[in-house]
Design a protein around this motif. Structure first.
Motif, PDB file in Angstrom:
ATOM      1  N   GLY A  43       0.963  -1.345   0.005  1.00 27.92           N
ATOM      2  CA  GLY A  43       0.053  -0.093   0.086  1.00 27.92           C
ATOM      3  C   GLY A  43       0.733   1.089   0.259  1.00 27.92           C
ATOM      4  N   ASP A  44       0.207   2.401  -0.026  1.00 21.72           N
ATOM      5  CA  ASP A  44       0.892   3.754   0.206  1.00 21.72           C
ATOM      6  C   ASP A  44       1.645   3.807   1.444  1.00 21.72           C
ATOM      7  N   ASP A  45       1.439   3.012   2.509  1.00 20.89           N
ATOM      8  CA  ASP A  45       2.473   3.148   3.511  1.00 20.89           C
ATOM      9  C   ASP A  45       3.614   2.678   3.417  1.00 20.89           C
ATOM     10  N   GLY A  46       3.825   1.502   2.529  1.00 21.39           N
ATOM     11  CA  GLY A  46       5.260   0.826   2.142  1.00 21.39           C
ATOM     12  C   GLY A  46       5.255  -0.487   2.800  1.00 21.39           C
ATOM     13  N   VAL A  47       4.211  -1.147   3.402  1.00 22.81           N
ATOM     14  CA  VAL A  47       4.258  -2.011   4.213  1.00 22.81           C
ATOM     15  C   VAL A  47       3.922  -3.201   3.136  1.00 22.81           C
ATOM     16  N   ILE A  48       4.707  -4.243   3.557  1.00 23.99           N
ATOM     17  CA  ILE A  48       4.546  -5.656   2.829  1.00 23.99           C
ATOM     18  C   ILE A  48       3.908  -6.485   3.838  1.00 23.99           C
ATOM     19  N   SER A  49       3.033  -7.500   3.498  1.00 24.84           N
ATOM     20  CA  SER A  49       2.666  -8.361   4.682  1.00 24.84           C
ATOM     21  C   SER A  49       2.561  -9.675   4.086  1.00 24.84           C
ATOM     22  N   VAL A  50       2.682 -10.746   5.046  1.00 25.53           N
ATOM     23  CA  VAL A  50       2.559 -11.977   4.447  1.00 25.53           C
ATOM     24  C   VAL A  50       0.990 -12.294   3.976  1.00 25.53           C
ATOM     25  N   ALA A  51       1.025 -12.805   2.934  1.00 30.93           N
ATOM     26  CA  ALA A  51      -0.509 -13.167   2.208  1.00 30.93           C
ATOM     27  C   ALA A  51      -0.917 -14.557   2.576  1.00 30.93           C
ATOM     28  N   SER A  52      -1.995 -14.906   2.886  1.00 30.77           N
ATOM     29  CA  SER A  52      -2.389 -16.324   3.282  1.00 30.77           C
ATOM     30  C   SER A  52      -2.691 -16.705   1.997  1.00 30.77           C
ATOM     31  N   LEU A  53      -2.049 -18.094   1.996  1.00 31.83           N
ATOM     32  CA  LEU A  53      -2.465 -18.791   0.615  1.00 31.83           C
ATOM     33  C   LEU A  53      -3.824 -19.495   0.477  1.00 31.83           C
ATOM     34  N   LEU A  54      -4.690 -19.222   1.611  1.00 27.20           N
ATOM     35  CA  LEU A  54      -6.032 -19.606   1.539  1.00 27.20           C
ATOM     36  C   LEU A  54      -6.885 -18.586   1.513  1.00 27.20           C
ATOM     37  N   SER A  55      -6.376 -17.304   0.960  1.00 33.95           N
ATOM     38  CA  SER A  55      -7.145 -16.077   0.687  1.00 33.95           C
ATOM     39  C   SER A  55      -8.030 -16.456  -0.470  1.00 33.95           C
ATOM     40  N   PRO A  56      -9.162 -15.765  -0.747  1.00 30.59           N
ATOM     41  CA  PRO A  56      -9.920 -15.955  -1.917  1.00 30.59           C
ATOM     42  C   PRO A  56      -9.168 -15.607  -3.187  1.00 30.59           C
ATOM     43  N   ALA A  57      -8.319 -14.698  -3.084  1.00 27.11           N
ATOM     44  CA  ALA A  57      -7.391 -14.369  -4.492  1.00 27.11           C
ATOM     45  C   ALA A  57      -6.371 -15.491  -4.745  1.00 27.11           C
ATOM     46  N   ASN A  58      -5.744 -15.920  -3.711  1.00 25.35           N
ATOM     47  CA  ASN A  58      -4.966 -16.877  -3.761  1.00 25.35           C
ATOM     48  C   ASN A  58      -5.089 -18.317  -4.220  1.00 25.35           C
ATOM     49  N   ILE A  59      -6.270 -18.685  -3.483  1.00 21.49           N
ATOM     50  CA  ILE A  59      -7.127 -19.960  -4.182  1.00 21.49           C
ATOM     51  C   ILE A  59      -7.671 -19.766  -5.660  1.00 21.49           C
ATOM     52  N   GLN A  60      -8.117 -18.597  -5.961  1.00 18.28           N
ATOM     53  CA  GLN A  60      -8.567 -18.349  -7.327  1.00 18.28           C
ATOM     54  C   GLN A  60      -7.424 -18.384  -8.266  1.00 18.28           C
ATOM     55  N   GLN A  61      -6.179 -17.993  -7.861  1.00 16.61           N
ATOM     56  CA  GLN A  61      -4.964 -17.829  -8.660  1.00 16.61           C
ATOM     57  C   GLN A  61      -4.725 -19.292  -8.813  1.00 16.61           C
ATOM     58  N   LEU A  62      -4.597 -20.172  -7.738  1.00 16.28           N
ATOM     59  CA  LEU A  62      -4.229 -21.530  -7.846  1.00 16.28           C
ATOM     60  C   LEU A  62      -4.883 -22.191  -8.680  1.00 16.28           C
ATOM     61  N   LEU A  63      -6.322 -22.250  -8.829  1.00 19.49           N
ATOM     62  CA  LEU A  63      -7.437 -22.954  -9.522  1.00 19.49           C
ATOM     63  C   LEU A  63      -7.379 -22.595 -10.996  1.00 19.49           C
ATOM     64  N   THR A  64      -7.407 -21.211 -11.188  1.00 22.25           N
ATOM     65  CA  THR A  64      -7.606 -20.840 -12.579  1.00 22.25           C
ATOM     66  C   THR A  64      -6.206 -20.626 -13.254  1.00 22.25           C
ATOM     67  N   GLN A  65      -5.037 -20.700 -12.607  1.00 23.58           N
ATOM     68  CA  GLN A  65      -3.795 -20.587 -13.327  1.00 23.58           C
ATOM     69  C   GLN A  65      -3.003 -21.871 -13.338  1.00 23.58           C
ATOM     70  N   MET A  66      -3.671 -23.165 -12.939  1.00 22.27           N
ATOM     71  CA  MET A  66      -2.921 -24.338 -12.687  1.00 22.27           C
ATOM     72  C   MET A  66      -2.125 -24.682 -14.132  1.00 22.27           C
ATOM     73  N   PRO A  67      -2.977 -24.632 -15.149  1.00 17.67           N
ATOM     74  CA  PRO A  67      -2.190 -24.939 -16.406  1.00 17.67           C
ATOM     75  C   PRO A  67      -0.967 -23.996 -16.829  1.00 17.67           C
ATOM     76  N   SER A  68      -1.133 -22.824 -16.593  1.00 18.77           N
ATOM     77  CA  SER A  68      -0.195 -21.847 -16.902  1.00 18.77           C
ATOM     78  C   SER A  68       1.155 -21.708 -15.904  1.00 18.77           C
ATOM     79  N   THR A  69       0.760 -22.144 -14.414  1.00 16.12           N
ATOM     80  CA  THR A  69       1.667 -22.400 -13.577  1.00 16.12           C
ATOM     81  C   THR A  69       2.662 -23.520 -13.878  1.00 16.12           C
ATOM     82  N   PHE A  70       2.216 -24.638 -14.524  1.00 13.50           N
ATOM     83  CA  PHE A  70       3.076 -25.702 -14.871  1.00 13.50           C
ATOM     84  C   PHE A  70       3.601 -25.373 -16.080  1.00 13.50           C
ATOM     85  N   THR A  71       3.022 -25.095 -17.308  1.00 11.41           N
ATOM     86  CA  THR A  71       3.791 -24.789 -18.580  1.00 11.41           C
ATOM     87  C   THR A  71       4.578 -23.831 -18.728  1.00 11.41           C
ATOM     88  N   HIS A  72       4.573 -22.669 -17.649  1.00 12.66           N
ATOM     89  CA  HIS A  72       5.360 -21.504 -17.693  1.00 12.66           C
ATOM     90  C   HIS A  72       6.520 -21.850 -16.616  1.00 12.66           C
TER      91      HIS A  72
END
Length: 543
Positions: free
Chosen positions: A76-105
């Motif tokens: 964010g604007d405050d310059g803080v980077i936080s640990v992101a939970s891999l069970l967050s909706p965004a990361n779960i979506q990323q895992l399931l929707t990008q699984m083919p490209s994660t492997f092929t790339h």
């Protein structure tokens, strides 16, 4: 006559190496190791996210990341980077929707499959075994190791192709000479990966690393231009020291333990190979070698023409340095190896009678891909672990935290750089990509060390020592599973612990010698390359 590859298993290690081998072989299959690591990573990311673990990034780091980097890490604007939970909706979506490209790339995947298509033909047609028999029949066997190690380190100019070309060739070379092929694989692996930064001239790696270094420099002094040849003298020094280390470890430690090789010159029981490496060649084999040589020269000639001929598709005339101009050539070498081995293997096979029609050719390529089946399964798991580690932000947070600890230690200059060697070596056990690690570390270490009076070229040199030495002992290095596949073709059932134990002596000695060399180089103030010293002098205020 088909080869007997049921050579006796290596004798059990004793002492610390025995413990490493026993413990490593007791581990689950590497595919499941990655699966368990992913589960652990998920738990760690969730816990640290709930605890609110974060790091405040300074303005220099934020500027280096840019808007795209800030968005990627959720800063964010405050310059803080936080640990992101891999069970967050965004990361779960990323895992399931990008699984083919994660492997092929997954970066190494294309390199391995493309080169092995051609190399599989050359190997199964009998070219490798016959050529090695012809080349080593009257050569002193004790010179094989330094020759293999030297070629492996010089072969780093071919980037990732060195892993999938030189290492299996070394196994064939040793077997053809009546020596243990796994010793050859170990020597080549130590040269290609452990000696990744050792060479006689700058190459593709230098262009890659110094491009990232320049980005770090720009955070503090945009007027300072990094010398692309700034590590030339240093990498020559590494080569001079690593060569006898690999020679000694291979011939005096590893090969005596492996025992005498009696399995012949062809892995996996392939036919059309003579078990006796000193047996005379047939007329067909001699003719095949001749035409394979002609085909090889033809492919090389085509690549030279594409580099210096009209239009120069493999030479970037608009680049600002020779190394950068040759980047298309370096990048094309994987395709070049594929075409070279396919052409040479086909020419040999037709003349020697091992390839009678196009179906034989296709069958050999299919068998080569069959050998890669295990690697594909393991690469799938490894690709997702590496990707998810990045999604959690743990990589950047770990790098920043380590950098701050070194900055606050107040250590003398040589020890500061030596600490970078050790830190890089440790991180390299978990993140194998040289460019990825340096892209995370350079914006922190390069400007920080410049403020301490250390030149960007010296910081890059220290990073290179740590980055390469531990490559050969971590199963998380993306090519480690491939080396295990190569070894298992000669010794079925060769374990993860066995490979790790074999590579530990190389890694320890190369890290110690590289560490001492870094300390000595800085203490003596020797130039690291043309126009590149160890010290950095900040511009005068108002100058």
């Amino acid at each position: 006559m088909a080869s007997d590859t049921t050579s006796k298993q290596p004798e059990a290690q004793k002492g610390i190496l025995g413990w490493i081998e026993k413990t490593g072989n007791a581990l689950p299959d590497p595919v499941f190791i990655f699966f368990y690591l992913i589960l652990a990573l998920v738990v760690i990311s969730v816990v640290l996210s709930l605890l609110g673990v974060s790091v405040q990034l300074n303005d220099q780091i934020l500027a280096g990341l840019g808007e795209a980097g800030r968005a990627r890490f959720g800063i964010g604007d405050d310059g803080v980077i936080s640990v992101a939970s891999l069970l967050s909706p965004a990361n779960i979506q990323q895992l399931l929707t990008q699984m083919p490209s994660t492997f092929t790339h997954f970066h190494p995947l294309g390199y391995v499959l493309v080169v092995m298509l051609g190399a599989g033909v050359a190997e199964r047609a009998g070219l490798f075994g016959t050529a090695m028999r012809a080349g080593v029949r009257n050569a002193p066997k004790f010179l094989l190791t330094p020759v293999v190690a030297l070629i492996a380190m010089l072969g780093n100019h071919a980037a990732d192709a060195g892993y999938v070309v030189l290492i299996p060739l070394a196994g064939v070379l040793y077997a053809a000479a009546g020596r243990h092929p796994v010793a050859g694989i170990a020597a080549a692996f130590a040269g290609v990966s452990g000696g990744f930064s050792a060479n006689i001239a700058p190459g593709q790696l230098d262009a890659l690393l110094f491009g990232i270094t320049q980005a770090g420099v720009d955070l503090l002094n945009p007027n300072y231009l990094v010398n692309i040849a700034g590590n030339t003298y240093f990498i020559i020094g590494l080569l001079a020291l690593y060569l006898p280390i690999i020679w000694y470890v291979t011939d005096r430690i590893i090969e005596p333990r492996l025992g005498k090789w009696t399995g012949g010159v062809a892995p996996g029981g392939e036919a059309d190979q003579d078990d006796d490496p000193n047996a005379p060649l047939t007329d067909g084999q001699r003719k095949g070698l001749k035409w394979a040589g002609i085909a090889t020269l033809g492919v090389i000639g085509v690549w030279v023409f594409l580099t210096i001929g009209p239009g120069t598709p493999l030479y970037n005339e608009s680049a600002d340095s020779v190394t950068a101009a040759l980047a298309p050539l370096f990048t094309s070498l994987v395709a070049g190896f594929f075409i070279l081995f396919l052409a040479a293997g086909t020419a040999y096979g037709v003349c020697a009678g091992t390839i009678k029609n196009h179906r034989d050719l296709v069958g050999m390529m299919s068998k080569a891909m069959g050998d890669m089946a295990y690697y594909l399964v393991l690469a799938y798991a490894a690709a997702h672990f590496v990707a998810m580690f990045g999604w959690s932000n743990l990589g950047l947070i770990t790098a920043v935290t380590g950098a701050e600890a070194i900055e606050a230690s107040g250590m003398p200059l040589p020890l500061v750089l030596a600490s970078l060697v050790l830190l890089t070596g440790f991180i390299n056990l978990f993140v194998g990509s040289a460019s990825a690690k340096w892209a995370l570390l350079a914006p922190v270490f390069v400007p920080m060390f410049m403020l301490l009076g250390v030149s960007p070229e010296a910081t890059t040199a220290a990073y290179r020592v740590g980055d390469s030495a531990t490559n050969i002992i971590t199963p998380l290095m993306v090519y480690f599973p491939l080396i295990l596949v190569f070894a298992r073709r000669w010794i079925p059932g060769f374990g993860l612990g066995s490979l790790t134990a074999i590579m530990v002596p190389y890694s320890v000695l190369m890290l110690i010698i590289g560490f001492i060399m870094m300390l000595g180089w800085v203490y003596l103030g020797w130039p690291l390359g043309p126009g590149a010293g160890v010290e950095y002098v900040a511009p005068a205020v108002g100058g």
